[in-house]
Design a protein around this motif. Structure first.
Motif, PDB file in Angstrom:
ATOM      1  N   ARG A 195       0.824  -1.206   0.000  1.00  9.43           N
ATOM      2  CA  ARG A 195       0.000   0.000   0.000  1.00  9.43           C
ATOM      3  C   ARG A 195       0.862   1.261   0.000  1.00  9.43           C
ATOM      4  N   ILE A 196       1.945   1.236   0.780  1.00  9.85           N
ATOM      5  CA  ILE A 196       2.871   2.376   0.776  1.00  9.85           C
ATOM      6  C   ILE A 196       3.386   2.599  -0.643  1.00  9.85           C
ATOM      7  N   ASN A 197       3.786   1.523  -1.304  1.00 12.12           N
ATOM      8  CA  ASN A 197       4.305   1.622  -2.672  1.00 12.12           C
ATOM      9  C   ASN A 197       3.235   2.157  -3.620  1.00 12.12           C
ATOM     10  N   ALA A 198       1.989   1.667  -3.476  1.00  9.91           N
ATOM     11  CA  ALA A 198       0.902   2.116  -4.348  1.00  9.91           C
ATOM     12  C   ALA A 198       0.632   3.607  -4.154  1.00  9.91           C
ATOM     13  N   ILE A 199       0.649   4.063  -2.913  1.00 10.65           N
ATOM     14  CA  ILE A 199       0.433   5.485  -2.619  1.00 10.65           C
ATOM     15  C   ILE A 199       1.549   6.321  -3.240  1.00 10.65           C
TER      16      ILE A 199
END
Length: 102
Positions: free
Chosen positions: A88-92
């Motif tokens: 999720r961090i990467n997607a954000i």
């Protein structure tokens, strides 16, 4: 009978010299006219073919391990969403990166 794969590393900055035969083959290819190339096994692609194409469908970026300091409340919120908080961090970050590139 099992065959072991052959591994050969080539340093792209220091390629081996071409042989006379290789030079002759390259010269013959360079001398060909565009009309002499046989494209019969590769028909032209129409606009209809590309209509449903997806860019980057099979692209898988490489991953790099790093250390990042994140505020505790932000990390707690990401982890509260369930497994996969790093994804999720990467997607954000990717979403923000792509929006800044537009």
């Amino acid at each position: 009978m099992s065959k072991k794969p052959v591994k050969h590393e080539v340093e792209l900055a220091n390629l081996p010299p071409l042989s006379a035969k290789q030079k002759a083959e390259l010269a013959a290819l360079a001398a060909r006219r565009e009309g002499d190339v046989d494209y019969s096994d590769m028909p032209p692609l129409s606009a209809e073919f590309w209509k449903n194409a997806e860019q980057g469908k099979f692209y898988k970026p490489t991953k790099t391990s790093t250390t990042v300091r994140i505020d505790s409340d932000v990390l707690a919120w990401l982890r509260s969403q369930g497994k996969g908080y790093q994804s999720r961090i990467n997607a954000i970050l990717r979403r923000e990166m792509l929006s800044s590139l537009k």
